[in-house]
Scaffold this motif. Structure first.
Motif, PDB file in Angstrom:
ATOM      1  N   TRP A 246     -56.804  28.554 -42.232  1.00  0.00           N
ATOM      2  CA  TRP A 246     -57.119  27.429 -43.103  1.00  0.00           C
ATOM      3  C   TRP A 246     -58.606  27.448 -43.457  1.00  0.00           C
ATOM      4  CZ3 TRP A 246     -53.729  23.921 -45.132  1.00  0.00           C
ATOM      5  CH2 TRP A 246     -52.450  23.843 -44.557  1.00  0.00           C
ATOM      6  N   LYS A 247     -58.933  27.015 -44.656  1.00  0.00           N
ATOM      7  CA  LYS A 247     -60.331  26.815 -45.008  1.00  0.00           C
ATOM      8  C   LYS A 247     -60.461  25.470 -45.713  1.00  0.00           C
ATOM      9  CE  LYS A 247     -60.541  29.068 -49.564  1.00  0.00           C
ATOM     10  NZ  LYS A 247     -61.229  30.115 -50.372  1.00  0.00           N
ATOM     11  N   THR A 248     -61.601  24.848 -45.552  1.00  0.00           N
ATOM     12  CA  THR A 248     -61.841  23.515 -46.106  1.00  0.00           C
ATOM     13  C   THR A 248     -62.563  23.606 -47.448  1.00  0.00           C
ATOM     14  OG1 THR A 248     -61.985  22.580 -43.876  1.00  0.00           O
ATOM     15  CG2 THR A 248     -62.856  21.250 -45.687  1.00  0.00           C
ATOM     16  N   LEU A 249     -62.084  22.850 -48.427  1.00  0.00           N
ATOM     17  CA  LEU A 249     -62.702  22.796 -49.745  1.00  0.00           C
ATOM     18  C   LEU A 249     -63.434  21.471 -49.937  1.00  0.00           C
ATOM     19  CD1 LEU A 249     -59.750  24.217 -51.905  1.00  0.00           C
ATOM     20  CD2 LEU A 249     -61.644  25.481 -50.858  1.00  0.00           C
ATOM     21  N   THR A 250     -64.042  21.307 -51.100  1.00  0.00           N
ATOM     22  CA  THR A 250     -64.767  20.080 -51.422  1.00  0.00           C
ATOM     23  C   THR A 250     -64.059  19.348 -52.547  1.00  0.00           C
ATOM     24  OG1 THR A 250     -66.872  21.104 -50.807  1.00  0.00           O
ATOM     25  CG2 THR A 250     -66.971  19.105 -52.152  1.00  0.00           C
ATOM     26  N   LEU A 251     -63.774  18.067 -52.316  1.00  0.00           N
ATOM     27  CA  LEU A 251     -63.128  17.262 -53.346  1.00  0.00           C
ATOM     28  C   LEU A 251     -64.170  16.782 -54.348  1.00  0.00           C
ATOM     29  CD1 LEU A 251     -60.232  16.266 -53.944  1.00  0.00           C
ATOM     30  CD2 LEU A 251     -60.831  14.117 -52.829  1.00  0.00           C
ATOM     31  N   LEU A 252     -63.731  16.064 -55.346  1.00  0.00           N
ATOM     32  CA  LEU A 252     -64.630  15.558 -56.382  1.00  0.00           C
ATOM     33  C   LEU A 252     -65.646  14.576 -55.811  1.00  0.00           C
ATOM     34  CD1 LEU A 252     -61.897  14.847 -59.076  1.00  0.00           C
ATOM     35  CD2 LEU A 252     -63.506  16.741 -59.081  1.00  0.00           C
TER      36      LEU A 252
ATOM     37  N   ASN B 233     -34.809  33.826 -43.030  1.00  0.00           N
ATOM     38  CA  ASN B 233     -34.867  32.843 -41.945  1.00  0.00           C
ATOM     39  C   ASN B 233     -36.153  32.951 -41.129  1.00  0.00           C
ATOM     40  OD1 ASN B 233     -33.438  30.567 -41.095  1.00  0.00           O
ATOM     41  ND2 ASN B 233     -32.717  31.583 -39.255  1.00  0.00           N
ATOM     42  N   GLN B 234     -37.165  33.580 -41.685  1.00  0.00           N
ATOM     43  CA  GLN B 234     -38.471  33.631 -41.033  1.00  0.00           C
ATOM     44  C   GLN B 234     -39.259  32.372 -41.386  1.00  0.00           C
ATOM     45  OE1 GLN B 234     -40.099  37.368 -42.435  1.00  0.00           O
ATOM     46  NE2 GLN B 234     -39.252  38.481 -40.707  1.00  0.00           N
ATOM     47  N   PHE B 235     -40.142  31.952 -40.482  1.00  0.00           N
ATOM     48  CA  PHE B 235     -40.898  30.726 -40.725  1.00  0.00           C
ATOM     49  C   PHE B 235     -42.273  30.800 -40.080  1.00  0.00           C
ATOM     50  CE2 PHE B 235     -39.225  30.040 -36.547  1.00  0.00           C
ATOM     51  CZ  PHE B 235     -40.138  29.200 -35.909  1.00  0.00           C
ATOM     52  N   LEU B 236     -43.165  29.923 -40.557  1.00  0.00           N
ATOM     53  CA  LEU B 236     -44.495  29.778 -39.994  1.00  0.00           C
ATOM     54  C   LEU B 236     -44.770  28.305 -39.733  1.00  0.00           C
ATOM     55  CD1 LEU B 236     -46.715  32.130 -42.211  1.00  0.00           C
ATOM     56  CD2 LEU B 236     -46.210  32.442 -39.782  1.00  0.00           C
ATOM     57  N   ASN B 237     -45.282  28.009 -38.561  1.00  0.00           N
ATOM     58  CA  ASN B 237     -45.736  26.655 -38.264  1.00  0.00           C
ATOM     59  C   ASN B 237     -47.196  26.563 -38.694  1.00  0.00           C
ATOM     60  OD1 ASN B 237     -46.594  24.205 -37.144  1.00  0.00           O
ATOM     61  ND2 ASN B 237     -45.180  24.391 -35.432  1.00  0.00           N
ATOM     62  N   LEU B 238     -47.477  25.723 -39.679  1.00  0.00           N
ATOM     63  CA  LEU B 238     -48.809  25.681 -40.275  1.00  0.00           C
ATOM     64  C   LEU B 238     -49.781  24.760 -39.542  1.00  0.00           C
ATOM     65  CD1 LEU B 238     -47.788  25.541 -44.043  1.00  0.00           C
ATOM     66  CD2 LEU B 238     -48.287  27.548 -42.647  1.00  0.00           C
ATOM     67  N   CYS B 239     -49.309  24.048 -38.537  1.00  0.00           N
ATOM     68  CA  CYS B 239     -50.186  23.102 -37.837  1.00  0.00           C
ATOM     69  C   CYS B 239     -51.225  23.840 -37.002  1.00  0.00           C
ATOM     70  CB  CYS B 239     -49.367  22.189 -36.929  1.00  0.00           C
ATOM     71  SG  CYS B 239     -48.166  21.176 -37.812  1.00  0.00           S
ATOM     72  N   ASP B 240     -52.471  23.481 -37.190  1.00  0.00           N
ATOM     73  CA  ASP B 240     -53.543  24.054 -36.378  1.00  0.00           C
ATOM     74  C   ASP B 240     -54.246  22.975 -35.561  1.00  0.00           C
ATOM     75  OD1 ASP B 240     -54.811  22.750 -38.443  1.00  0.00           O
ATOM     76  OD2 ASP B 240     -56.361  24.274 -38.721  1.00  0.00           O
ATOM     77  N   LYS B 241     -53.691  21.777 -35.586  1.00  0.00           N
ATOM     78  CA  LYS B 241     -54.226  20.669 -34.795  1.00  0.00           C
ATOM     79  C   LYS B 241     -53.059  19.989 -34.097  1.00  0.00           C
ATOM     80  CE  LYS B 241     -58.049  19.738 -38.006  1.00  0.00           C
ATOM     81  NZ  LYS B 241     -58.702  18.726 -38.873  1.00  0.00           N
ATOM     82  N   LYS B 242     -53.359  18.942 -33.347  1.00  0.00           N
ATOM     83  CA  LYS B 242     -52.286  18.182 -32.719  1.00  0.00           C
ATOM     84  C   LYS B 242     -51.384  17.628 -33.817  1.00  0.00           C
ATOM     85  CE  LYS B 242     -54.839  16.849 -28.582  1.00  0.00           C
ATOM     86  NZ  LYS B 242     -55.328  15.719 -27.749  1.00  0.00           N
ATOM     87  N   PRO B 243     -50.057  17.765 -33.664  1.00  0.00           N
ATOM     88  CA  PRO B 243     -49.124  17.384 -34.725  1.00  0.00           C
ATOM     89  C   PRO B 243     -49.359  16.012 -35.325  1.00  0.00           C
ATOM     90  CG  PRO B 243     -47.958  18.465 -32.944  1.00  0.00           C
ATOM     91  CD  PRO B 243     -49.365  18.295 -32.489  1.00  0.00           C
ATOM     92  N   LYS B 244     -49.640  15.008 -34.506  1.00  0.00           N
ATOM     93  CA  LYS B 244     -49.764  13.652 -35.035  1.00  0.00           C
ATOM     94  C   LYS B 244     -51.026  13.459 -35.863  1.00  0.00           C
ATOM     95  CE  LYS B 244     -51.934  11.665 -30.885  1.00  0.00           C
ATOM     96  NZ  LYS B 244     -51.816  10.591 -29.871  1.00  0.00           N
ATOM     97  N   PHE B 245     -51.963  14.407 -35.786  1.00  0.00           N
ATOM     98  CA  PHE B 245     -53.189  14.315 -36.580  1.00  0.00           C
ATOM     99  C   PHE B 245     -53.191  15.299 -37.746  1.00  0.00           C
ATOM    100  CE2 PHE B 245     -54.644  13.061 -32.247  1.00  0.00           C
ATOM    101  CZ  PHE B 245     -54.917  11.730 -32.534  1.00  0.00           C
TER     102      PHE B 245
END
Length: 268
Positions: free
Chosen positions: A178-184, A123-135
């Motif tokens: 979080w880290k940002t990657l590059t798409l095609l 029952n452990q959890f992590l909130n992954l949001c690092d920005k405002k929820p709606k964004f």
């Protein structure tokens, strides 16, 4: 040295015990609780207990989250157990996006929008949001996938579609960052992607189908190699004997499903 010896004892011996026994052993001492709650132990324990015939099935309804035993591939109705979600929200606001190694990726929509990584066993959890929820996450535009890399690190791949642009980001459970990657490179994926579902993991590759309802010939799949963390574009085999756009859409979806799991559609 003592720490390493106990860690080996936990990973080699205690990881073979049932989940309820492990939960009780966490109360022995702070050291036992620390080791038996570690991410590495959780992965090892899951891989070993997943070989047993007795597995669990979680069903999410508007009124409850039910846990059933799976015995020889069949649901044991009499074993039904209601479990609680650790975040205070209406269950009708929950959507299961993906799962891997006993972990569930849950989306809480309405207000606020949140992305939750949840372990139903502890029952452990992590909130992954690092920005405002709606964004942070849009159920209609974005896509996610969950996987474990070669270092036993649980990772979440998030494809965020914002203003004709797709931003791929990866979350690491070990670093909690979080880290940002590059798409095609090439076409404007942000304006052309239409996600059919969350990513499907097969042979260390996450597949994200992008079907075009009105123009099936333009449908394709985005493939993400979890080892190299690189993207590629995979064409979907076309069906030429389909009449009607709706039938074509479902044939492409079924063809993609067989393609991902290594089967080849029979030619007519």
């Amino acid at each position: 040295m003592e720490h390493l010896e106990f860690q080996m004892f936990a990973n080699e011996i205690l990881s073979r015990l049932p989940t309820k026994c492990v939960a009780r052993l966490r109360c022995v001492s702070k050291q036992w609780r620390y080791e038996l709650s570690s991410h590495l132990f959780a992965i090892i324990h899951y891989r070993r207990t997943a070989k047993y015939e007795d597995r669990k099935l979680i069903t999410l309804t508007k009124s409850s989250i039910d846990l059933h035993n799976l015995i020889s591939g069949k649901v044991d109705i009499s074993s039904r157990k209601i479990i609680s979600f650790p975040v205070d929200t209406c269950l009708s606001n929950l959507t299961i996006l993906a799962s891997e190694y006993g972990l569930l990726l849950i989306f809480i929509h309405w207000l606020p929008n949140e992305l939750i990584l949840w372990n139903p066993t502890t029952n452990q959890f992590l909130n992954l949001c690092d920005k405002k929820p709606k964004f942070f996450f849009d159920l209609k535009k974005d896509a996610v996938g969950i996987y474990i890399d070669s270092s036993n690190d649980v990772k979440i791949l998030l494809l965020q579609c914002r203003k004709d642009d797709v931003v791929p980001r990866v979350y690491s459970r070990n670093t909690c960052e979080w880290k940002t990657l590059t798409l095609l490179k090439g076409p404007d994926y942000g304006s052309s992607l239409y996600w059919l579902s969350s990513g499907t993991l097969c042979n260390n590759v996450l597949y994200f189908p992008s079907p075009h309802y009105w123009t099936p010939a333009k449908s394709y799949t985005i493939a993400f190699d979890v080892d190299s963390e690189t993207f590629s574009k995979v064409s979907i085999p076309q069906c030429t004997d389909v009449i009607g756009r709706q039938s074509s859409f479902f044939k492409i979806r079924n063809t993609l499903h067989m393609f991902i799991f290594g089967n080849t559609p029979e030619k007519k």
